[in-house]
Design a protein around this motif. Structure first.
Motif, PDB file in Angstrom:
ATOM      1  N   LEU A   1       0.563  -1.315   0.003  1.00 47.66           N
ATOM      2  CA  LEU A   1       0.022  -0.141  -0.173  1.00 47.66           C
ATOM      3  C   LEU A   1       0.990   1.202   0.080  1.00 47.66           C
ATOM      4  O   LEU A   1       0.502   1.583  -0.523  1.00 47.66           O
ATOM      5  N   TYR A   2       2.055   1.525   0.845  1.00 43.62           N
ATOM      6  CA  TYR A   2       2.916   2.302   0.850  1.00 43.62           C
ATOM      7  C   TYR A   2       3.774   2.289  -0.392  1.00 43.62           C
ATOM      8  O   TYR A   2       3.029   4.022  -0.644  1.00 43.62           O
ATOM      9  N   GLU A   3       4.085   1.820  -1.130  1.00 47.62           N
ATOM     10  CA  GLU A   3       4.211   1.782  -2.372  1.00 47.62           C
ATOM     11  C   GLU A   3       4.037   2.121  -3.134  1.00 47.62           C
ATOM     12  O   GLU A   3       3.876   3.114  -4.725  1.00 47.62           O
ATOM     13  N   ALA A   4       2.707   2.035  -2.970  1.00 42.42           N
ATOM     14  CA  ALA A   4       0.857   2.248  -4.354  1.00 42.42           C
ATOM     15  C   ALA A   4       1.093   3.911  -3.746  1.00 42.42           C
ATOM     16  O   ALA A   4       0.696   4.722  -4.859  1.00 42.42           O
TER      17      ALA A   4
ATOM     18  N   GLU B   1       4.840  -3.608  13.152  1.00 43.52           N
ATOM     19  CA  GLU B   1       6.359  -4.058  13.284  1.00 43.52           C
ATOM     20  C   GLU B   1       6.403  -3.596  11.028  1.00 43.52           C
ATOM     21  O   GLU B   1       6.818  -4.007  10.657  1.00 43.52           O
ATOM     22  N   GLY B   2       7.804  -1.978  11.511  1.00 45.86           N
ATOM     23  CA  GLY B   2       8.349  -2.644  10.248  1.00 45.86           C
ATOM     24  C   GLY B   2       7.897  -0.819   9.540  1.00 45.86           C
ATOM     25  O   GLY B   2       7.948  -0.969   8.240  1.00 45.86           O
ATOM     26  N   ARG B   3       6.444  -0.579  10.179  1.00 43.31           N
ATOM     27  CA  ARG B   3       5.879   0.705   9.381  1.00 43.31           C
ATOM     28  C   ARG B   3       6.733   1.078   8.699  1.00 43.31           C
ATOM     29  O   ARG B   3       7.450   1.765   9.675  1.00 43.31           O
ATOM     30  N   PRO B   4       6.488   2.446   7.763  1.00 45.74           N
ATOM     31  CA  PRO B   4       6.805   2.986   7.266  1.00 45.74           C
ATOM     32  C   PRO B   4       6.613   4.800   8.759  1.00 45.74           C
ATOM     33  O   PRO B   4       5.227   4.650   9.017  1.00 45.74           O
ATOM     34  N   ALA B   5       7.386   5.288   9.148  1.00 47.74           N
ATOM     35  CA  ALA B   5       6.939   6.377   9.471  1.00 47.74           C
ATOM     36  C   ALA B   5       5.834   7.645   9.474  1.00 47.74           C
ATOM     37  O   ALA B   5       5.327   8.336  10.527  1.00 47.74           O
TER      38      ALA B   5
ATOM     39  N   PHE C   1      -5.074   3.449  25.091  1.00 46.24           N
ATOM     40  CA  PHE C   1      -3.891   4.191  24.533  1.00 46.24           C
ATOM     41  C   PHE C   1      -2.612   4.161  24.306  1.00 46.24           C
ATOM     42  O   PHE C   1      -1.657   5.396  23.982  1.00 46.24           O
ATOM     43  N   ARG C   2      -1.783   3.728  25.896  1.00 44.94           N
ATOM     44  CA  ARG C   2      -0.305   3.460  25.985  1.00 44.94           C
ATOM     45  C   ARG C   2      -0.189   1.800  24.957  1.00 44.94           C
ATOM     46  O   ARG C   2       1.426   2.290  24.921  1.00 44.94           O
ATOM     47  N   GLU C   3      -0.815   0.874  24.942  1.00 45.54           N
ATOM     48  CA  GLU C   3       0.508  -0.402  24.780  1.00 45.54           C
ATOM     49  C   GLU C   3      -0.208  -0.643  23.090  1.00 45.54           C
ATOM     50  O   GLU C   3       0.550  -1.361  22.807  1.00 45.54           O
ATOM     51  N   ILE C   4      -1.171   0.157  22.202  1.00 48.92           N
ATOM     52  CA  ILE C   4      -1.339  -0.183  20.976  1.00 48.92           C
ATOM     53  C   ILE C   4      -0.294   0.581  19.940  1.00 48.92           C
ATOM     54  O   ILE C   4      -0.733   2.313  20.281  1.00 48.92           O
ATOM     55  N   ASN C   5       0.663   0.523  19.402  1.00 44.38           N
ATOM     56  CA  ASN C   5       1.714   0.883  18.606  1.00 44.38           C
ATOM     57  C   ASN C   5       0.590   2.187  17.452  1.00 44.38           C
ATOM     58  O   ASN C   5       0.829   1.785  15.574  1.00 44.38           O
ATOM     59  N   VAL C   6      -0.821   3.322  17.352  1.00 43.68           N
ATOM     60  CA  VAL C   6      -0.772   3.752  16.474  1.00 43.68           C
ATOM     61  C   VAL C   6      -1.028   5.381  16.397  1.00 43.68           C
ATOM     62  O   VAL C   6      -0.984   4.756  17.539  1.00 43.68           O
TER      63      VAL C   6
END
Length: 399
Positions: A196-199, A246-250, A282-287
């Motif tokens: 998706l990111y590449e697109a 993990e590894g998702r674009p910043a 809010f504190r543990e999920i990395n979104v």
């Protein structure tokens, strides 16, 4: 009015959840297609025209996070498990494979709902084809190049069929435990997010009513009655999210939408405030951001927002997608400022202006999580989206 630096990336001050009211001709054409009375190409032409029109509706209202309205789906969660190798389609799920403690299952059984289909794992899970990339590429064709970075793709929650089916979600001879099961799911999502990111996609949103179910006392009590450790299960689901991200674009914004159900005619399945899960949510999920249902008392108060970290944002779902009546703009503005007060008084010290700049607004859910949609018209959708934008502009100078 907040005087923040102009907001150039999602979530936007005036946002939306994703699904929009489908036009009647599209619904009729899909019925024809399902009955074998028209071709995929004929259906695609009607979908394309409907999406072209709904893009313009969003643009005219002032919505920047444009979606395709989920017009190519039947249900909001379509896309992942129906395309994942190793999943088996079950056209009519036997009752014993549905967990009664799951709020939507309980509601369907109470209504004697028949004909529910589903998916369960039958062999090792592997992504051999794309989930949402084709929908994103198609949406790009109906939007301007400068809009592409804001286009939103909504995604199925990774635990969707797991909670519903419990011990029947996968065979023990395939996966020994949940960690193994979700490890392969994580790999599939990681590959999809990369493509998706590449697109060109920079804005994704997970739709997850299941996490909100962990706020519902009846489900927790039902789990305890049959020996399911709901605290450990919530931890498993949080770990699943963090693994797949993990590894998702910043520079890709990742949102997480929680609601309490939005089935046909706007039917909801659970109640309960976010208090019980707020710290973990809010504190543990990395979104990056949370789209939270807040249009009725069933979602509780703003008090859980005091746990939101300063580096994350929240989109308050203050406008109902379930009814045509327009909310009062002055009341919406007051509620946003009340939420900012709570946020400013939270665990991390911040000014009320800083707290206000962590907030955006939206409808509380989509207008058509199920293809038939909520009891609103296409004109109602336009008015609701316009109200979101007008309210945002009255609060934030960067809206």
């Amino acid at each position: 009015m907040s005087s923040a630096t102009p907001k150039l990336f999602p979530p936007f001050r005036a946002d939306q959840i994703g699904s929009l009211k489908r036009p009647r001709n599209l619904l009729d054409k899909r019925v024809e297609f399902d009955a074998g009375k028209c071709t995929q190409e004929e259906l695609r032409k009607v979908e394309d025209e409907a999406i072209r029109n709904i893009v313009e509706v969003q643009r005219e209202a002032g919505i920047k996070a444009i979606t395709d309205g989920e017009f190519r789906r039947h249900m909001f969660y379509d896309g992942v498990f129906d395309n994942l190798d190793g999943m088996k389609y079950i056209p009519l799920v036997p009752d014993h494979m549905l967990m009664d403690y799951c709020p939507d299952v309980k509601a369907f059984k109470k209504l004697s709902f028949k004909g529910a289909d589903s998916y369960v794992c039958e062999s090792k899970l592997k992504r051999t084809k794309q989930f949402y990339v084709p929908q994103f590429e198609a949406l790009k064709k109906f939007t301007k190049p400068e809009e592409h970075k804001n286009l939103k793709i909504t995604m199925c929650a990774p635990e969707w069929f797991h909670l519903r089916h419990g011990v029947y979600a996968y065979p023990k001879e395939v996966y020994a435990n949940d960690d193994e099961y979700f490890a392969d799911i994580a790999l599939a999502y990681q590959a999809e997010i990369k493509e998706l990111y590449e697109a060109g996609c920079r804005n994704i949103q997970f739709d997850d009513p299941l996490l909100a179910y962990f706020c519902a006392e009846p489900m927790l009590e039902g789990m305890e009655e049959v020996g399911v450790d709901h605290k450990a299960l919530l931890d498993t689901y949080i770990k699943a999210y963090n693994s797949l991200l993990e590894g998702r674009p910043a520079d890709m914004t990742v949102g997480l939408h929680l609601c309490r159900g939005n089935f046909k005619d706007g039917m909801h399945f659970s109640e309960g405030g976010y208090d019980r899960i707020a710290i973990k949510l809010f504190r543990e999920i990395n979104v990056d951001t949370y789209y939270l249902e807040y249009d009725t008392p069933r979602a509780g108060t703003f008090e859980p927002l005091k746990w939101l970290p300063a580096n994350k944002s929240v989109v308050l779902g203050l406008i109902s997608s379930k009814i045509p009546k327009l909310e009062d703009k002055a009341d919406l503005i007051a509620r946003v400022h009340r939420a900012a007060e709570v946020l400013a008084s939270g665990e991390e010290s911040r000014t009320q202006e800083a707290a206000l700049n962590q907030i955006c607004i939206s409808p509380q859910c989509g207008f058509a999580s199920h293809a038939e949609g909520n009891p609103v018209t296409e004109d109602d959708v336009k008015r609701k989206l316009s109200l979101v934008v007008e309210t945002a502009k009255a609060i934030w100078s960067d809206a």
